[in-house]
Design a protein around this motif. Structure first.
Motif, short mmCIF file in Angstrom:
data_model
loop_
_atom_site.label_atom_id
_atom_site.label_comp_id
_atom_site.label_asym_id
_atom_site.label_seq_id
_atom_site.Cartn_x
_atom_site.Cartn_y
_atom_site.Cartn_z
N THR A 90 41.33 30.95 35.86
CA THR A 90 41.22 32.15 35.03
C THR A 90 39.89 32.16 34.27
O THR A 90 39.50 31.16 33.68
CB THR A 90 42.38 32.22 34.03
OG1 THR A 90 43.61 32.25 34.76
CG2 THR A 90 42.29 33.47 33.17
N GLY A 91 39.19 33.31 34.35
CA GLY A 91 37.91 33.46 33.68
C GLY A 91 36.71 33.26 34.57
O GLY A 91 35.59 33.63 34.21
N ASP A 92 36.92 32.67 35.76
CA ASP A 92 35.80 32.45 36.69
C ASP A 92 35.30 33.76 37.28
O ASP A 92 36.08 34.69 37.53
CB ASP A 92 36.24 31.55 37.85
CG ASP A 92 36.34 30.09 37.45
OD1 ASP A 92 35.92 29.77 36.32
OD2 ASP A 92 36.85 29.29 38.26
N ASP A 93 33.99 33.83 37.51
CA ASP A 93 33.41 34.93 38.28
C ASP A 93 33.42 34.56 39.75
O ASP A 93 33.21 33.38 40.11
CB ASP A 93 31.97 35.21 37.83
CG ASP A 93 31.90 36.01 36.54
OD1 ASP A 93 32.94 36.60 36.17
OD2 ASP A 93 30.83 36.04 35.91
N VAL A 94 33.64 35.55 40.61
CA VAL A 94 33.74 35.29 42.05
C VAL A 94 33.23 36.50 42.83
O VAL A 94 33.41 37.64 42.41
CB VAL A 94 35.21 34.96 42.43
CG1 VAL A 94 36.14 36.11 42.09
CG2 VAL A 94 35.34 34.59 43.90
N ILE A 95 32.56 36.24 43.96
CA ILE A 95 32.13 37.33 44.85
C ILE A 95 33.30 37.66 45.78
O ILE A 95 33.82 36.78 46.47
CB ILE A 95 30.91 36.94 45.70
CG1 ILE A 95 29.69 36.68 44.82
CG2 ILE A 95 30.57 38.05 46.70
CD1 ILE A 95 28.44 36.27 45.60
N VAL A 96 33.71 38.91 45.77
CA VAL A 96 34.82 39.33 46.64
C VAL A 96 34.47 40.64 47.35
O VAL A 96 33.64 41.41 46.87
CB VAL A 96 36.13 39.54 45.82
CG1 VAL A 96 36.67 38.22 45.32
CG2 VAL A 96 35.91 40.52 44.67
N GLN A 97 35.12 40.85 48.48
CA GLN A 97 34.94 42.09 49.25
C GLN A 97 36.29 42.74 49.46
O GLN A 97 37.30 42.06 49.68
CB GLN A 97 34.28 41.80 50.60
CG GLN A 97 33.91 43.04 51.39
CD GLN A 97 32.98 42.72 52.56
OE1 GLN A 97 33.09 41.67 53.19
NE2 GLN A 97 32.04 43.61 52.85
N VAL A 98 36.32 44.06 49.37
CA VAL A 98 37.58 44.80 49.53
C VAL A 98 37.89 44.95 51.02
O VAL A 98 37.06 45.41 51.80
CB VAL A 98 37.49 46.20 48.88
CG1 VAL A 98 38.78 46.98 49.10
CG2 VAL A 98 37.20 46.07 47.38
N ILE A 99 39.10 44.56 51.42
CA ILE A 99 39.52 44.71 52.82
C ILE A 99 40.62 45.75 52.97
O ILE A 99 40.95 46.15 54.09
CB ILE A 99 39.96 43.37 53.44
CG1 ILE A 99 41.05 42.70 52.60
CG2 ILE A 99 38.77 42.45 53.62
CD1 ILE A 99 41.61 41.42 53.21
N LYS A 100 41.17 46.19 51.82
CA LYS A 100 42.22 47.22 51.87
C LYS A 100 42.19 48.00 50.57
O LYS A 100 42.15 47.41 49.49
CB LYS A 100 43.59 46.58 52.09
CG LYS A 100 44.72 47.57 52.37
CD LYS A 100 45.99 46.81 52.70
CE LYS A 100 47.14 47.76 52.99
NZ LYS A 100 48.39 47.02 53.29
N ASP A 101 42.18 49.33 50.68
CA ASP A 101 42.11 50.19 49.50
C ASP A 101 43.35 50.04 48.61
O ASP A 101 44.40 49.58 49.06
CB ASP A 101 42.01 51.66 49.92
CG ASP A 101 40.57 52.13 50.06
OD1 ASP A 101 39.74 51.73 49.24
OD2 ASP A 101 40.29 52.89 51.00
#
Length: 469
Positions: free
Chosen positions: A80-91
């Motif tokens: 909790t609190g970490d920053d992370v690079i994410v990509q959306v795969i489903k709306d």
């Protein structure tokens, strides 16, 4: 026989629709909601809000109203609190937030780049062994230090320069994402993908297409530059028909109505009834007006065979997903005939870009099909649940109303000298428009240089557009 293909792009204030026609027949439709845009493929810097340790998952704040859902691998040490690079795969759908992944990817014309992957693979849809070998040699001999790439189906026939240009652009996109991620903390949009029209043209344009027709000048100029980069020859097929109802002119509107109707007639006189429930979609095949000299079993089979092919068209264009049950006409159909229907459905579904599976016939003689859900169905853009009776997709959606208003005003300004109109809404609809969509109405007025008055009446079903003389 070479099919003549057209791409028709209708750009309105509330939507952008891209229709693919083959010999005049609608084969694919893509809709970008300009009010509630899809975020699939967007890359975010997200902030972990809550780790669900027992489920190997977490909720991530990506700066939207709903937190996204991220599945984690067992080795993940995110907290909790970490920053992370994410990509959306489903709306986002309903109350559920977007589905996310940490394995981000960037799609080019010939390649897909997955930075976290250390392999180079090839699309299984490239079946010609000589071409597979040529592409492997081409890539490995010139890009031997590059990893994390998938050679796309569209790469067939491409050159080394095509690969190198893609690699350069994809690497630059990833570098920009990394730089932006390190520049701050907390939720932020780092990368957004192209809209459906641009993506389709970039991925599919070829000599098979005779025309790309668009009704918006700004978009026309953007696509012109895109085609210039791909192949200057394609610029000749691009055609601007500014502020013209291109979906009506090229017959898309009429065909779309067929894919929004509950009852669909077949050429042989039979018909389909397509019913959407909360859990599944039921498609019922009926004999209708079919008159033939065949016996009952042969008559049923003839209708069923045509129905099977049309059902696949309906599934693909309506974008029906989840569990689909088909109730074919069952007048003592032989087991061999049932197997034939299953084979027809399987063969027709091979052209479906979405993962789907024909499960076969149940003990009750019903065909069961499953299809992966990636976004909302076609009907969900044009219709919404009726607030009076509660029926699913029982009344026109706000977007459909806004699109219809713009088209009516577009035709008024094109065919008359009048530059002042009055929109009379049903009382309930007027309240929704004024509370949430007056900015869109104003934009329509500015676009067509029209003064718009708003009023209401309880006697109108949805709305009418009147000329003010």
């Amino acid at each position: 026989m070479l099919l003549l293909k057209k791409i028709i792009i209708e750009l309105l204030e509330a939507s952008q629709k891209t229709a693919i026609l083959e010999d005049g027949k609608l084969k694919e439709i893509y809709i970008d909601n300009m009010i509630e845009k899809s975020i699939v493929s967007n890359i975010y810097r997200g902030k972990v809000q809550k780790v669900l340790s027992g489920m190997d998952a977490c909720f991530v704040d990506i700066g939207r109203e709903k937190n996204g859902y991220l599945k984690l691998n067992k080795e993940s040490n995110l907290k909790t609190g970490d920053d992370v690079i994410v990509q959306v795969i489903k709306d986002e759908i309903g109350t559920k937030g977007a589905k996310l992944t940490q394995e981000i990817s960037f799609s080019g014309r010939y390649l897909v780049y997955i930075p976290s992957n250390k392999r180079v693979t090839m699309s299984n849809k490239i079946v010609d062994e000589k071409e597979r070998l040529r592409l492997k040699r081409l890539f490995y001999s010139n890009c031997k230090n590059e990893t994390g790439y998938i050679i796309r189906t569209e790469a067939q026939g491409c050159s080394m320069n095509d690969f190198k240009n893609d690699i350069k652009e994809l690497n630059a996109a990833y570098s920009n994402v990394e730089i932006e991620f390190k520049r701050g903390k907390g939720p932020k949009l780092l990368y957004t993908n192209s809209d459906s029209a641009i993506k389709y043209i970039r991925d599919n344009i070829s000599n098979e297409f005779e025309n790309i027709i668009i009704n918006d000048e700004k978009k026309y100029n953007y696509i012109k530059e895109l085609l210039k980069d791909i192949n200057r020859d394609y610029m000749d097929i691009l055609k601007l028909e500014k502020n013209i109802d291109v979906f009506d002119v090229y017959g898309v509107e009429k065909q779309l109505n067929r894919y929004l109707s509950k009852k669909v007639w077949l050429k042989n006189g039979g018909y389909l009834i397509i019913e959407k429930t909360e859990a599944l979609t039921v498609i019922d095949v009926n004999s209708g007006k079919f008159t033939g000299n065949l016996d009952l079993a042969k008559t049923a089979m003839k209708i069923n065979e045509e129905a099977a092919k049309e059902i696949v068209n309906q599934i693909i264009i309506r974008d029906i997903a989840g569990i689909i049950i088909v109730d074919f006409i069952d007048d003592n159909i032989l087991n061999t005939s049932k197997k034939k229907l299953v084979n027809i459905m399987k063969e027709e579904l091979k052209r479906d870009k979405r993962k789907s599976e024909v499960k076969g016939m149940t003990s009750l003689g019903l065909m069961e099909i499953s299809r992966r859900r990636e976004k909302e169905e076609l009907e969900s853009y044009f219709s919404t649940d009726c607030f009076r009776c509660g029926s699913k997709y029982g009344e026109a959606s706000n977007n459909a109303i806004l699109d219809s208003i713009e088209k009516k005003i577009m035709n008024i300004t094109r065919n008359t000298v009048y530059r002042k109109v009055k929109i009379i809404f049903n009382d309930n609809i007027k309240e929704k428009i004024i509370n949430s969509y007056m900015n869109v109405i104003k934009q329509i007025g500015l676009k067509y240089k029209v003064e718009i008055e708003i009023s209401s009446s309880p006697n109108i079903k949805e709305f009418i557009v009147d000329l003010v003389k």
